[in-house]
Structures are given as structure tokens and as C-alpha cells.
Design an enzyme around this catalytic site. Sequence first.
Site, PDB file in Angstrom:
ATOM      1  N   ASP A   1       0.831  -1.214   0.000  1.00  0.00           N
ATOM      2  CA  ASP A   1       0.000   0.000   0.000  1.00  0.00           C
ATOM      3  C   ASP A   1       0.865   1.264   0.000  1.00  0.00           C
ATOM      4  O   ASP A   1       0.356   2.372  -0.062  1.00  0.00           O
ATOM      5  CB  ASP A   1      -1.028  -0.018   1.141  1.00  0.00           C
ATOM      6  CG  ASP A   1      -0.409  -0.115   2.526  1.00  0.00           C
ATOM      7  OD1 ASP A   1       0.826  -0.172   2.631  1.00  0.00           O
ATOM      8  OD2 ASP A   1      -1.185  -0.135   3.509  1.00  0.00           O
TER       9      ASP A   1
ATOM     10  N   ASP B   1      -1.147  -6.215  -0.109  1.00  0.00           N
ATOM     11  CA  ASP B   1      -1.359  -5.544   1.176  1.00  0.00           C
ATOM     12  C   ASP B   1      -2.841  -5.193   1.282  1.00  0.00           C
ATOM     13  O   ASP B   1      -3.367  -4.510   0.394  1.00  0.00           O
ATOM     14  CB  ASP B   1      -0.602  -4.199   1.108  1.00  0.00           C
ATOM     15  CG  ASP B   1       0.380  -4.017   2.209  1.00  0.00           C
ATOM     16  OD1 ASP B   1       0.407  -4.831   3.142  1.00  0.00           O
ATOM     17  OD2 ASP B   1       1.135  -3.029   2.129  1.00  0.00           O
TER      18      ASP B   1
ATOM     19  N   LYS C   1      -1.309  -9.527   2.998  1.00  0.00           N
ATOM     20  CA  LYS C   1      -0.557  -9.069   4.176  1.00  0.00           C
ATOM     21  C   LYS C   1      -1.480  -8.222   5.043  1.00  0.00           C
ATOM     22  O   LYS C   1      -2.172  -7.329   4.535  1.00  0.00           O
ATOM     23  CB  LYS C   1       0.685  -8.271   3.757  1.00  0.00           C
ATOM     24  CG  LYS C   1       1.476  -7.729   4.954  1.00  0.00           C
ATOM     25  CD  LYS C   1       2.896  -7.328   4.582  1.00  0.00           C
ATOM     26  CE  LYS C   1       3.037  -6.005   3.881  1.00  0.00           C
ATOM     27  NZ  LYS C   1       2.546  -4.843   4.666  1.00  0.00           N
TER      28      LYS C   1
ATOM     29  N   GLU D   1       9.008  -4.349  10.701  1.00  0.00           N
ATOM     30  CA  GLU D   1       9.411  -3.034  10.175  1.00  0.00           C
ATOM     31  C   GLU D   1      10.011  -2.145  11.257  1.00  0.00           C
ATOM     32  O   GLU D   1       9.433  -1.965  12.332  1.00  0.00           O
ATOM     33  CB  GLU D   1       8.191  -2.350   9.526  1.00  0.00           C
ATOM     34  CG  GLU D   1       8.528  -0.978   8.947  1.00  0.00           C
ATOM     35  CD  GLU D   1       7.550  -0.481   7.897  1.00  0.00           C
ATOM     36  OE1 GLU D   1       6.648  -1.233   7.491  1.00  0.00           O
ATOM     37  OE2 GLU D   1       7.706   0.689   7.482  1.00  0.00           O
TER      38      GLU D   1
HETATM   39  O1  KIV Z   1       3.493  -1.046   1.607  1.00  0.00           O
HETATM   40  C1  KIV Z   1       4.621  -1.553   1.528  1.00  0.00           C
HETATM   41  O2  KIV Z   1       5.344  -1.341   0.557  1.00  0.00           O
HETATM   42  C2  KIV Z   1       5.048  -2.441   2.617  1.00  0.00           C
HETATM   43  C3  KIV Z   1       6.435  -2.956   2.660  1.00  0.00           C
HETATM   44  C4  KIV Z   1       7.526  -2.060   2.451  1.00  0.00           C
HETATM   45  C5  KIV Z   1       6.656  -3.974   3.708  1.00  0.00           C
HETATM   46  O3  KIV Z   1       4.247  -2.764   3.446  1.00  0.00           O
END
Ligand code: KIV
Length: 265
Positions: free
Chosen positions: A45, A84, A113, A183
Site C-alpha cells: 500500500d 497488502d 498481508k 518493520e
Molecule cells: O506497503 C509496503 O510497501 C510495505 C512494505 C515495504 C513492507 O508494506
Amino acid sequence: MKKVSVRTLKNLKDNGEKISMLTAYDYSTAKYLDEAGIDVILIGDSLAMTALGYESTNSIGGEEMSIFTKAVARGVKRAMVVTDMPFMSYTIDIPSALKNIGNMVKFGANAVKLEGCNDYIEKLIECTINMGVPVMGHIGFTPQSQNVIGGHFIQGKTEEAAQELLKQAKKLEKAGVFSIVLEMTPENVAKMITENVSVPVISCGAGRFCDGFVMVCDDCFGKFSDFTPKFARKYADMKSLILNCAKQFNEDVKSGVYPNENEVY
Ligand code: KIV
């Protein structure tokens, strides 16, 4: 060519081999990342900022994420495609969350995710897996909760906070995630967590001792320049490349050099 699966990733961890993960938001980038051998391609995201120019990840919705998921999935043959789940698409209630998650799989994602760890998320992870969709967890700094956290801060800095992160990782593992993104934590904390869970832990600014590493593709390629996190490594300078190409094209058009006699029908 064998498709990367949850088993592939677990085997990589068990054999001490590292997992590579990059974000992608469009068909051709996804195709090249796949060709390059990247194990996991994330429709992160983060595209809210890098591709759509929003201020934070919280502005992007399910409809937008679905368009990018479809584009990326069409370009990938080998890598695992993870989407995501965007802000509010999975936190209202379990039935609506499952519907939104199922749709991402219909659009081409192999897994989703989910950020955070609490009783609700644990329950949702179990229901999602029961529905047939693998889940990647995400703890440490969780951008969708940045307003609650109060900004972008390193997580797990005190012994108590580090133990809380370990507890969360173990809860996610018990709920059934196939992998966990960690993270922005100190690397000794990430190392301790990585050594204490059986599922692969992917570092996103969590140091050198995790099972795998993720980066936003626009940071990796040097394309996005509004801000760059400390842990990002620029492997190219796409911003300069694009600027130079566009300037040259502009000059060629203005001076009448483009198109030439070979570039016409
Ligand atoms: O949104 C994203 O790009 C992420 C990653 C960097 C883990 O969640």
C-alpha cells in the site's frame, strides 16, 4: 519453473537461504522482478505515496489496490504475489474482511498481508487461512496505525517493547501466518525474533539478521524522491534517467530532430 509457495519460503528459512521481496505496482515492473528471480512481489500500500501521490498509505482503498493487484499478477509466473490489504478493508468485521481478502485472490494475489496483532487480527488470520488464503503478518512499525503511534518511530527499543514484539510474533505464528514482515526495529531485536519463530521473518528496516529483506521498488530503483528511508539502498538512479530521457525528447521535438525519416510510416 516452479511457483514460489509458502513451502518454498519455509524451506529457504530452514536451509538458511535468504528471501528476496520487492514491491511492484505495474505489469512490466512485475514481469522484470519475476524474471530477475525475486521470491515475493508485494503490491504494497506504499503505492499510495509512490504511484498515486497520496500523503500516506491510509488514503488508498480496495478498489485501487485491486487494479494494481491485477496488473502485477498478469506479469508474474514464478514469484509469490502478495497484496497488502489497505486501511479499513479488514478491520471493520470478519465477514466484510473475508470478502475483501477473497476478492484480492480472485484478482490474482496468492496471499495477503495484514498489519498488526491483536485478538481480532489473530481471529481474522485463522478465518482467512480456513478460507484458503495464506497470510503474511506485519508488526513493528505498522504504517496504517501511524496516527496512533504518533509518527514514524523505531519500534521495540526498550526490553519491554522488544518482548512485546516477540509475543506478537509468536501469536501470529500460532494463528498460522506463513511469514512476518518486521518493520523498523533495532537489528538485535529482529535477530532475537527471527531465531524464536519458525516462520520466515522479513526485514523492512529491521537490520541484517532476518530471513529475508523487502524494499519498495521505487526506492530500490531510485525513482521516488519525496523521502527515502535510511534502510533503502538505491541500485539505480531512475529519477535522473527519466528526467534525462524526457529532457532529450523535449529538445528533439522542439528542434525538429524527432521523428526522423526512419520513424515514420
Ligand atoms: O506497503 C509496503 O510497501 C510495505 C512494505 C515495504 C513492507 O508494506
